[in-house]
Design an enzyme around this catalytic site. Structure first.
Site, short mmCIF file in Angstrom:
data_model
loop_
_atom_site.label_atom_id
_atom_site.label_comp_id
_atom_site.label_asym_id
_atom_site.label_seq_id
_atom_site.Cartn_x
_atom_site.Cartn_y
_atom_site.Cartn_z
N SER A 25 -48.02 34.34 43.90
CA SER A 25 -46.77 34.80 44.49
C SER A 25 -45.56 34.15 43.83
N GLU A 165 -46.92 24.40 50.69
CA GLU A 165 -45.57 24.17 50.13
C GLU A 165 -44.54 23.72 51.17
N HIS A 253 -41.93 21.44 49.11
CA HIS A 253 -40.72 21.55 48.27
C HIS A 253 -39.90 20.26 48.30
N ARG A 256 -41.45 14.16 46.27
CA ARG A 256 -40.80 13.39 45.19
C ARG A 256 -41.58 13.49 43.88
N GLN A 340 -35.93 27.93 33.92
CA GLN A 340 -34.50 28.20 33.75
C GLN A 340 -34.07 29.60 34.20
P1 FAD Z 1 -30.09 27.44 16.64
O1 FAD Z 1 -31.31 27.14 17.39
O2 FAD Z 1 -29.16 26.33 16.38
O3 FAD Z 1 -30.51 28.15 15.27
C1 FAD Z 1 -29.60 28.42 14.25
C2 FAD Z 1 -30.35 28.60 12.94
O4 FAD Z 1 -29.45 29.11 11.97
C3 FAD Z 1 -30.94 27.33 12.39
O5 FAD Z 1 -32.33 27.50 12.15
C4 FAD Z 1 -30.16 27.11 11.08
O6 FAD Z 1 -30.97 26.52 10.07
C5 FAD Z 1 -29.77 28.52 10.72
N1 FAD Z 1 -28.57 28.64 9.84
C6 FAD Z 1 -27.33 28.14 10.06
N2 FAD Z 1 -26.51 28.51 9.07
C7 FAD Z 1 -27.23 29.24 8.20
C8 FAD Z 1 -26.95 29.90 6.98
N3 FAD Z 1 -25.73 29.94 6.45
N4 FAD Z 1 -27.95 30.55 6.35
C9 FAD Z 1 -29.22 30.56 6.86
N5 FAD Z 1 -29.53 29.95 8.01
C10 FAD Z 1 -28.55 29.31 8.68
N6 FAD Z 1 -32.32 25.03 25.54
C11 FAD Z 1 -32.90 25.43 26.65
O7 FAD Z 1 -32.64 26.54 27.09
N7 FAD Z 1 -33.80 24.65 27.29
C12 FAD Z 1 -34.13 23.44 26.85
O8 FAD Z 1 -34.95 22.77 27.46
C13 FAD Z 1 -33.54 22.98 25.66
N8 FAD Z 1 -33.84 21.76 25.18
C14 FAD Z 1 -33.24 21.33 24.03
C15 FAD Z 1 -33.56 20.09 23.55
C16 FAD Z 1 -32.97 19.63 22.38
C17 FAD Z 1 -33.31 18.26 21.89
C18 FAD Z 1 -32.06 20.45 21.69
C19 FAD Z 1 -31.43 19.97 20.42
C20 FAD Z 1 -31.73 21.70 22.17
C21 FAD Z 1 -32.31 22.15 23.35
N9 FAD Z 1 -32.00 23.37 23.90
C22 FAD Z 1 -32.62 23.80 25.03
C23 FAD Z 1 -30.95 24.21 23.31
C24 FAD Z 1 -31.52 25.38 22.54
O9 FAD Z 1 -32.45 24.93 21.60
C25 FAD Z 1 -30.37 26.13 21.87
O10 FAD Z 1 -29.51 26.64 22.88
C26 FAD Z 1 -30.87 27.28 21.03
O11 FAD Z 1 -31.71 26.82 20.01
C27 FAD Z 1 -29.70 28.02 20.39
O12 FAD Z 1 -30.22 29.06 19.65
P2 FAD Z 1 -29.47 29.71 18.40
O13 FAD Z 1 -30.44 30.68 17.85
O14 FAD Z 1 -28.14 30.19 18.82
O15 FAD Z 1 -29.20 28.53 17.38
P1 NAP Z 2 -23.58 19.44 27.09
O1 NAP Z 2 -24.57 19.71 28.15
O2 NAP Z 2 -22.33 20.22 27.07
O3 NAP Z 2 -23.23 17.89 27.19
C1 NAP Z 2 -22.34 17.29 26.33
C2 NAP Z 2 -22.09 15.84 26.77
O4 NAP Z 2 -21.21 15.25 25.86
C3 NAP Z 2 -21.49 15.73 28.14
O5 NAP Z 2 -22.12 14.66 28.81
C4 NAP Z 2 -20.04 15.41 27.86
O6 NAP Z 2 -19.67 14.59 28.95
C5 NAP Z 2 -20.07 14.71 26.53
N1 NAP Z 2 -18.90 15.00 25.68
C6 NAP Z 2 -18.36 16.21 25.40
N2 NAP Z 2 -17.32 16.07 24.55
C7 NAP Z 2 -17.20 14.74 24.27
C8 NAP Z 2 -16.32 13.98 23.46
N3 NAP Z 2 -15.33 14.56 22.77
N4 NAP Z 2 -16.48 12.65 23.43
C9 NAP Z 2 -17.47 12.05 24.14
N5 NAP Z 2 -18.34 12.74 24.93
C10 NAP Z 2 -18.21 14.07 24.99
O7 NAP Z 2 -24.23 19.63 25.67
P2 NAP Z 2 -25.58 19.11 25.04
O8 NAP Z 2 -26.16 17.97 25.78
O9 NAP Z 2 -25.23 18.93 23.60
O10 NAP Z 2 -26.54 20.33 25.21
C11 NAP Z 2 -26.30 21.55 24.51
C12 NAP Z 2 -26.89 22.69 25.26
O11 NAP Z 2 -28.31 22.62 25.17
C13 NAP Z 2 -26.52 22.60 26.70
O12 NAP Z 2 -25.68 23.67 27.05
C14 NAP Z 2 -27.80 22.63 27.43
O13 NAP Z 2 -27.82 23.67 28.41
C15 NAP Z 2 -28.87 22.92 26.41
N6 NAP Z 2 -30.00 22.05 26.74
C16 NAP Z 2 -30.69 22.32 27.84
C17 NAP Z 2 -31.71 21.50 28.20
C18 NAP Z 2 -32.52 21.81 29.43
O14 NAP Z 2 -33.39 21.03 29.78
N7 NAP Z 2 -32.30 22.90 30.08
C19 NAP Z 2 -32.02 20.40 27.46
C20 NAP Z 2 -31.28 20.13 26.33
C21 NAP Z 2 -30.25 20.97 25.99
P3 NAP Z 2 -18.22 13.98 29.18
O15 NAP Z 2 -17.27 15.04 28.72
O16 NAP Z 2 -18.17 13.66 30.62
O17 NAP Z 2 -18.20 12.75 28.36
FE1 SF4 Z 3 -41.83 30.27 32.32
FE2 SF4 Z 3 -39.35 29.42 31.76
FE3 SF4 Z 3 -39.97 32.02 31.71
FE4 SF4 Z 3 -39.83 30.76 34.04
S1 SF4 Z 3 -38.15 31.10 32.62
S2 SF4 Z 3 -41.41 32.18 33.39
S3 SF4 Z 3 -40.68 28.80 33.47
S4 SF4 Z 3 -40.76 30.42 30.35
#
Ligand code: FAD
Ligand code: NAP
Ligand code: SF4
Length: 670
Positions: A25, A165, A253, A256, A340
């Site tokens: 479900s 749950e 739900h 912890r 998400q």
């Molecule tokens: P990107 O993933 O940044 O891909 C862009 C691609 O373009 C790259 O492969 C790059 O090499 C390529 N590129 C750039 N310029 C050129 C060029 N001129 N020619 C050829 N190739 C080029 N999001 C979530 O929703 N859930 C999460 O749990 C989550 N965890 C994350 C954890 C980490 C550590 C990080 C770093 C990110 C996480 N994110 C998460 C964020 C998520 O990965 C990004 O939002 C997502 O990857 C963005 O997708 P995109 O395709 O726009 O860009």
């Molecule tokens: P973010 O969520 O926008 O966080 C950026 C952080 O940097 C904030 O804490 C912000 O807090 C700080 N910041 C921003 N501008 C700054 C500046 N000029 N100087 C100092 N601090 C600054 O971005 P992100 O952590 O880079 O993540 C990128 C995206 O990836 C996010 O939108 C997120 O949704 C996604 N992501 C998702 C997951 C997930 O588990 N769902 C995991 C990883 C990433 P202050 O402005 O308060 O300092």
């Molecule tokens: Fe699975 Fe994430 Fe899709 Fe939910 S949003 S079904 S947790 S991959």
């Protein structure tokens, strides 16, 4: 056959299920309005076509008091039957089977009419419930029975009685929420009368040829709850009362301990169901974090359960069973348990979907149809946005070239997959590798695209992602100041004491990367249960034990400029797990910080008007991201038909959900 046990039939007497896969479900948000039932019918029909053995609807209330939220889905009147018939007809037309879950929310009801065994508010709802009178308890049993009868009239193959749950039935079972001293409380025997009477009277009302699944809370994970002997007694009584199958429920739900997020080990609670094996003779279903056929087969082969329940994996890929049966598990779009687009949406009162599959619950609206004119389209950037776009365009019949400057596909997912507890992100890259091949996309890796080389294409999609934001303060050009890419992509060494600037999703992930021991506890059920305090012997009430977190690998400070608690903006259903993980590792989380300078003493900051020095070896900058738009701007100037998606379009609040959704929706229209 790769998964012989998973695809062996299950004989329930009056009917036989074709395999051991239950789509558990899952509330989608489409159950609540009659007008949405055509969409819901299509959603279930696609999954029935995908080969699942049995499905269960989201929770349907047996009364207004039992609503999950105001005007939530209920089946209480004969005129409600028609809308439900749409679901059963659509599923039966595809050869599938569908049960309806009867869910009485009890004190979890998010409305002022909620009721409970005793007048005790839950820690996760603002409404104090009314305690049911003894007569009202009798009436509630009648509500369940009437609801099951109406479900039978609607053509359902059975019902699932939701007893876990932390919902109403579970509230009756636990002394923490049942402080009655009438016939429905006071002793374990009296506390369990409600579910037993519900199942017995439902069976009497619906006859023998109707499935009754009882979802039994086998591990409450809250204090002052059931003990194991009570759970076994209840299971036996539920069987005797006429249930066809017992499904496993894990955790209230308000618990912890996380139970379904991505950092929970795969199949991490199957051992609980196994403890009940042999105590009853009806089939047992196990559940939680089962997302691949190899995991499911292993559980069945080791005798932990007779069937496996998966809900989110079938949101992500409706064809999951057919792909597994055909021996193509490598082509499954694996649920990464991120919550998400499914649970987070439901908790925000939005329609559920899937981060990886934006068509989920939008099947009638987001259509991927063959094109009449084949175009030559370049997609630049093989991150989530570019991958989703390129493969959808090619599936529709366009000639697609996907270009990335890196040596591999995946973009930022290559960094996400390195975070302990995010190992599932590897699966998405594996899936897309096969999907690129299957849809016939031409992939050019190690090739930085520029505008000049792209002018021969009919259209160009720019998915070039982001660049990490750089920030400046005295000493910020010191080599000990690293970006998150230095840590996750370039493996630059990091000392034992670290400050992280920026406490968004990436700041939290980098903190977990720096404090967790490798390999991560997510890969080992015993280590994980020890860390979170789950009693695998089930000697304690609720199955709780003292949490014993492993020592942190480093000392970390996680900082943000905004006032308040870091992590407050993390996702609804998973943010608390990240905050609890870092707290358990002793990470100091500070808000309202001003960054003054970095030198040999460490990072100088001001908090609450006080100057402080954090004696750190390194600082890692996780201060957000900026769009990487230079290619898009060049192309637009050169007059090329250009579309910009993902981080290249808008970097603020970007996540993979938006990236994949935008890429897929654009591809559906070109
Ligand atoms: P990107 O993933 O940044 O891909 C862009 C691609 O373009 C790259 O492969 C790059 O090499 C390529 N590129 C750039 N310029 C050129 C060029 N001129 N020619 C050829 N190739 C080029 N999001 C979530 O929703 N859930 C999460 O749990 C989550 N965890 C994350 C954890 C980490 C550590 C990080 C770093 C990110 C996480 N994110 C998460 C964020 C998520 O990965 C990004 O939002 C997502 O990857 C963005 O997708 P995109 O395709 O726009 O860009
Ligand atoms: P973010 O969520 O926008 O966080 C950026 C952080 O940097 C904030 O804490 C912000 O807090 C700080 N910041 C921003 N501008 C700054 C500046 N000029 N100087 C100092 N601090 C600054 O971005 P992100 O952590 O880079 O993540 C990128 C995206 O990836 C996010 O939108 C997120 O949704 C996604 N992501 C998702 C997951 C997930 O588990 N769902 C995991 C990883 C990433 P202050 O402005 O308060 O300092
Ligand atoms: Fe699975 Fe994430 Fe899709 Fe939910 S949003 S079904 S947790 S991959």
């Amino acid at each position: 056959m790769d998964f012989p046990r998973l695809f062996s039939p299950l004989d329930l007497g009056h009917t036989t299920l074709p395999n051991r896969i239950l789509m558990g479900s899952m509330h989608t948000g489409l159950e609540d309005k009659a007008a949405d039932f055509d969409k819901l019918a299509r959603y279930f029909a696609e999954r029935a076509r995908g080969g699942v053995g049995l499905m269960v609807t989201g929770g349907i209330a047996p009364s207004i008091e039992g609503w999950l939220k105001p005007f939530g889905g209920r089946l209480t009147m004969p005129w409600h039957v028609g809308r439900h018939r749409k679901l059963t007809r659509a599923v039966h037309a595809e050869g599938g089977k569908l049960c309806m879950q009867i869910l009485h929310a009890g004190r979890y009801g998010y409305h002022p009419l909620s009721v409970a065994p005793s007048k005790i508010r839950s820690p996760i709802t603002p409404f104090t419930p009314r305690a049911l009178s003894s007569r009202a308890v009798e009436r509630t049993i009648g509500d369940f029975v009437r609801c099951a009868k109406l479900a039978q009239d609607a053509g359902y193959d059975g019902v699932e009685v939701m007893g876990s749950e932390g919902y109403l039935i579970n509230q009756f079972l636990a002394a923490r929420t049942n402080q009655r001293n009438d016939a429905w409380g006071g002793s374990a025997e009296k506390r369990m009368r409600l579910p037993i009477d519900i199942v017995r009277r439902t069976r009497q009302a619906v006859g023998r040829d109707f499935i009754i699944i009882y979802r039994l809370s086998m591990l409450d994970l809250v204090d002052n709850a059931q003990d194991w002997s009570e759970i076994v007694t209840l299971a036996k009584a539920i069987e005797a009362a006429g249930a066809s199958i017992i499904n496993t429920g894990i955790g209230w739900h308000e618990a912890r301990v996380p139970t379904i997020v991505t950092s929970v080990p795969r199949g991490g609670f199957a051992w609980v169901t196994k403890k009940l094996k042999g105590e009853v003779s009806i089939p047992l279903i196990t559940t939680n974090r089962i997302n691949m056929p190899e995991v499911a087969e292993q559980i069945l082969a080791s005798g932990e359960a007779d069937m496996v329940s998966m809900a989110r994996p079938l949101l992500a890929d409706p064809e999951w069973p057919n792909k597994a049966k055909a021996g193509h598990s490598e082509r499954i779009n694996t649920c990464i348990a991120c919550n998400q687009a499914c649970l987070d949406h439901v908790f925000q009162n939005r329609r559920a979907s899937c981060l990886l599959n934006p068509r989920a619950c939008h099947e009638t609206e987001l259509r991927i149809e063959p094109v009449s004119t084949r175009k030559n389209i370049a997609v630049v950037g093989a991150g989530p946005a570019g991958l989703a776009c390129a493969t959808t365009l090619a599936e529709r019949g366009h000639a697609v070239t996907l270009i990335d400057q890196s040596s591999d596909i995946g973009g930022q997912f290559n960094y996400a997959k390195r975070i302990p507890g995010k190992e599932e992100f590897h699966e998405t890259l594996r899936y897309f590798r096969h999907r690129l091949e299957d849809t016939g996309v031409t992939v050019k890796l190690g090739h930085a695209a520029d505008a000049k080389t792209l002018t021969q294409h009919d259209e160009v999609v720019v998915a070039t992602g982001i660049t990490p934001r750089r920030i400046h303060f005295p000493g910020s050009d010191d080599p000990r100041i690293l970006s998150y890419l230095d840590v996750l992509a370039r493996d630059r060494p990091v000392g034992p004491r670290v400050a992280i600037i920026g406490a968004g999703g990436i700041g939290f992930d980098v903190a977990e990367f720096l404090v967790e021991q490798q390999p991560s506890p997510t890969l080992d059920v015993t280590r994980w249960t020890r860390e979170w305090g789950v009693d695998m012997q089930l000697d304690t009430r609720g199955g709780l034990a003292p949490a014993k977190p492993e020592a942190p690998a480093r000392q970390v400070w996680l900082l943000q400029r905004s006032e308040g608690r870091p992590g407050a903006r993390l996702n609804k259903t998973t943010g608390w797990v990240h905050r609890a993980t870092l707290k358990a590792k002793g990470v100091a989380m500070l808000g309202g910080v001003a960054y003054e300078r970095f030198d040999d003493e460490g990072l100088h900051i001001t908090v609450d008007g006080q100057l402080k020095v954090l004696p750190v070896d390194n600082v890692v900058i996780c201060a957000g991201q900026e769009p990487n738009r230079s290619l898009a701007d060049e192309l637009i100037q050169a007059g090329v038909r250009t579309h910009v998606i993902g981080g290249a379009d808008v970097a603020a609040e970007l996540d993979a959900k938006r990236a994949i959704d935008q890429g897929t929706r654009l591809a559906a229209t070109l």
